[in-house]
Design an enzyme around this catalytic site. Structure first.
Site, PDB file in Angstrom:
ATOM      1  N   ASP A 247     -19.931  48.700   6.359  1.00  0.00           N
ATOM      2  CA  ASP A 247     -19.804  47.251   6.559  1.00  0.00           C
ATOM      3  C   ASP A 247     -20.041  46.567   5.215  1.00  0.00           C
ATOM      4  O   ASP A 247     -20.709  47.115   4.350  1.00  0.00           O
ATOM      5  CB  ASP A 247     -20.824  46.763   7.594  1.00  0.00           C
ATOM      6  CG  ASP A 247     -20.405  45.449   8.245  1.00  0.00           C
ATOM      7  OD1 ASP A 247     -19.930  45.472   9.401  1.00  0.00           O
ATOM      8  OD2 ASP A 247     -20.548  44.390   7.592  1.00  0.00           O
ATOM      9  N   ASP A 297     -13.304  48.546  14.109  1.00  0.00           N
ATOM     10  CA  ASP A 297     -13.541  47.308  14.862  1.00  0.00           C
ATOM     11  C   ASP A 297     -13.597  46.125  13.899  1.00  0.00           C
ATOM     12  O   ASP A 297     -14.646  45.520  13.694  1.00  0.00           O
ATOM     13  CB  ASP A 297     -14.853  47.441  15.657  1.00  0.00           C
ATOM     14  CG  ASP A 297     -15.111  46.234  16.545  1.00  0.00           C
ATOM     15  OD1 ASP A 297     -14.157  45.520  16.868  1.00  0.00           O
ATOM     16  OD2 ASP A 297     -16.285  46.020  16.921  1.00  0.00           O
ATOM     17  N   CYS A 337      -9.586  42.002  17.757  1.00  0.00           N
ATOM     18  CA  CYS A 337     -10.137  40.876  18.532  1.00  0.00           C
ATOM     19  C   CYS A 337      -9.380  39.603  18.206  1.00  0.00           C
ATOM     20  O   CYS A 337      -9.862  38.505  18.433  1.00  0.00           O
ATOM     21  CB  CYS A 337     -11.633  40.727  18.268  1.00  0.00           C
ATOM     22  SG  CYS A 337     -12.036  40.385  16.554  1.00  0.00           S
TER      23      CYS A 337
HETATM   24  N1  SAH Z   1     -18.430  46.999  15.670  1.00  0.00           N
HETATM   25  C1  SAH Z   1     -19.451  45.967  15.559  1.00  0.00           C
HETATM   26  C2  SAH Z   1     -18.867  44.582  15.405  1.00  0.00           C
HETATM   27  C3  SAH Z   1     -17.955  44.417  14.219  1.00  0.00           C
HETATM   28  S1  SAH Z   1     -17.701  42.773  13.730  1.00  0.00           S
HETATM   29  C4  SAH Z   1     -20.392  46.078  16.752  1.00  0.00           C
HETATM   30  O1  SAH Z   1     -20.169  46.923  17.615  1.00  0.00           O
HETATM   31  O2  SAH Z   1     -21.367  45.322  16.811  1.00  0.00           O
HETATM   32  C5  SAH Z   1     -16.874  42.943  12.219  1.00  0.00           C
HETATM   33  C6  SAH Z   1     -17.726  43.388  11.059  1.00  0.00           C
HETATM   34  O3  SAH Z   1     -16.862  43.596   9.954  1.00  0.00           O
HETATM   35  C7  SAH Z   1     -18.793  42.422  10.556  1.00  0.00           C
HETATM   36  O4  SAH Z   1     -20.040  43.051  10.614  1.00  0.00           O
HETATM   37  C8  SAH Z   1     -18.408  42.115   9.094  1.00  0.00           C
HETATM   38  O5  SAH Z   1     -19.544  42.053   8.234  1.00  0.00           O
HETATM   39  C9  SAH Z   1     -17.563  43.304   8.748  1.00  0.00           C
HETATM   40  N2  SAH Z   1     -16.529  43.132   7.727  1.00  0.00           N
HETATM   41  C10 SAH Z   1     -15.632  42.120   7.582  1.00  0.00           C
HETATM   42  N3  SAH Z   1     -14.758  42.388   6.605  1.00  0.00           N
HETATM   43  C11 SAH Z   1     -15.088  43.603   6.095  1.00  0.00           C
HETATM   44  C12 SAH Z   1     -14.550  44.451   5.065  1.00  0.00           C
HETATM   45  N4  SAH Z   1     -13.463  44.080   4.375  1.00  0.00           N
HETATM   46  N5  SAH Z   1     -15.133  45.638   4.838  1.00  0.00           N
HETATM   47  C13 SAH Z   1     -16.229  46.013   5.535  1.00  0.00           C
HETATM   48  N6  SAH Z   1     -16.767  45.269   6.530  1.00  0.00           N
HETATM   49  C14 SAH Z   1     -16.212  44.086   6.803  1.00  0.00           C
END
Ligand code: SAH
Length: 394
Positions: A247, A297, A337
């Site tokens: 993340d 995700d 989403c």
């Molecule tokens: N799977 C998680 C929810 C994901 S929400 C759960 O089950 O709770 C999306 C996430 O993507 C966020 O935490 C955000 O910080 C991260 N994110 C957004 N863009 C990103 C990128 N380019 N690389 C890595 N993480 C990213």
């Protein structure tokens, strides 16, 4: 009571109990922000009671299609009571539950999540903003929760001409909460976490991952866009030997590390990677790494249909890379989403990624949000989260 008329032909969606009227469909009439108005067809036929939002493209959000219903404190108490009764019947396997899911619960522009004994809410429309005090009183009454935090700091408030707001509406104290999800304990901060604090919609898909990891004997799991590591905890609980959470949010990853320890899981089996997912997938491919299960995700790449084309390319790219990183028989749990990407289009995108990756896969299962995030027959736009379980052939 002010009357707002819709243009001829534009009454059809309200007659089908769809709750939105766009600015271009309004023939005349004006009201204050959030004021309850009587919506009529050209000839004067009653269509709905609605909240007026002068700044928004969604000019009207319907509260009720019943001419005899009054929009007052009792109305909000009834709607909130009905929403909570559904959640009780659903038997959600957590004390983190979405109690009110906006339009689907007949309360457009209102999101309420319960985290143990704290409610975390978003007031996203002029109508819910105007009725905030009444709504909060009804929530206290119906839920028994005395601590209510407001997370109306979402960007969509700007489209309604509303400023971002955040803070306690009732009660006070620590904003850190521990919830129990399935067999796991997870912590979150209602003041600092994403959205209202956590992603409750993926609850059942996390339990599914634990079962799949156990049944398919997945050893190496890559959890992309892990946030606070819900899927990582699930994979470790399912018996995975090496789980990597990726993340770009440092605080979220720190919590993922905490969650592994909090659940008595082996910290030596978990790696937290503060990095961009796309770059990480490319690097892993270069390194010749492979995985038995990968979760993708990502955040919303397409907030609306207008962004669908660019978002499609972004989804395809990460899915192509992930499919290439799967060992034969490996599983991909891939999600979108984005409201602007329908389930059918998402399937096409992932199929296209398979072709580009030259990877064949079984489509084992189609996934959606947990049932405390319901959709309704009249409002298909509410269906935002879609996912696929793909097993790599070979
Ligand atoms: N799977 C998680 C929810 C994901 S929400 C759960 O089950 O709770 C999306 C996430 O993507 C966020 O935490 C955000 O910080 C991260 N994110 C957004 N863009 C990103 C990128 N380019 N690389 C890595 N993480 C990213």
């Amino acid at each position: 009571m002010k009357i707002i008329r819709v243009r001829a032909g534009k009454e059809r969606s309200l007659l089908r109990r769809h709750p939105w009227v766009f600015a271009g469909s309004v023939a005349g009439g004006k009201a204050d922000a959030g004021e309850t108005v009587r919506v009529e067809a050209e000839g004067g036929r009653f269509l709905a009671w609605a909240a007026y939002s002068p700044a928004s493209q969604i000019r009207l959000r319907a509260w009720s299609f019943d001419e005899a219903e009054r929009i007052d404190a009792a109305f909000f108490a009834r709607r909130i009571g009905a929403a909570l009764a559904l959640r009780q019947r659903l038997g959600v396997a957590s004390d983190g539950v979405r109690l009110i899911h906006g339009e689907a619960d007949g309360l457009p522009g209102l999101i309420v999540d319960r985290y143990a004994d704290v409610l975390s809410c978003q007031f996203l429309g002029a109508g819910t903003e105007r009725w905030k005090d009444v709504i909060v009183d009804a929530l206290v009454q119906a839920s028994g929760c005395t601590r209510i935090y407001e997370r109306s700091d979402s960007g969509v408030r700007g489209l309604e001409g509303l400023a971002p707001v955040k803070g306690w509406l009732r009660g006070e104290g620590a904003t850190e909460v521990t919830i129990r999800e399935h067999d796991w304990r997870l912590t979150l901060d209602v003041a600092e976490g994403h959205k209202t604090g956590y992603y409750l919609d993926q609850r059942d898909n996390r339990a599914l991952l634990a079962r799949l990891v156990a049944r398919h004997g997945c050893r190496r799991v890559l959890n992309c866009y892990s946030y606070t590591g819900g899927f990582s905890v699930a994979a470790l609980a399912g018996g995975a030997e090496a789980v990597t959470s990726v993340d770009s949010s440092g605080p979220a990853l720190a919590r993922a590390v905490q969650h592994v320890a909090l659940n008595g899981l082996d910290a030596g089996r978990h790696t937290a990677l503060d990095a961009d997912v796309n770059a990480t997938l490319r690097q892993l491919l270069k390194d010749g790494a492979t995985f038995d299960a990968i979760v993708l995700d990502p955040p919303k790449f397409a907030p609306s249909a207008a962004h669908a084309e660019r978002a499609s390319r972004a989804y395809k790219d990460i899915n192509r890379l992930a499919l290439k990183l799967l060992a034969p028989g490996g599983l991909l749990l891939t999600f979108s989403c984005s409201g602007g990407i329908g389930a059918e289009l998402f399937h096409k995108i992932v199929a296209g990624a398979g072709i580009d990756a030259q990877v064949d896969g079984y489509l084992l299962q189609r996934l959606e949000a947990a049932p405390d995030h319901p959709t309704t027959l009249a409002f298909p736009e509410g269906e935002y989260l879609k996912g696929l379980v793909v097993a790599r052939m070979g």
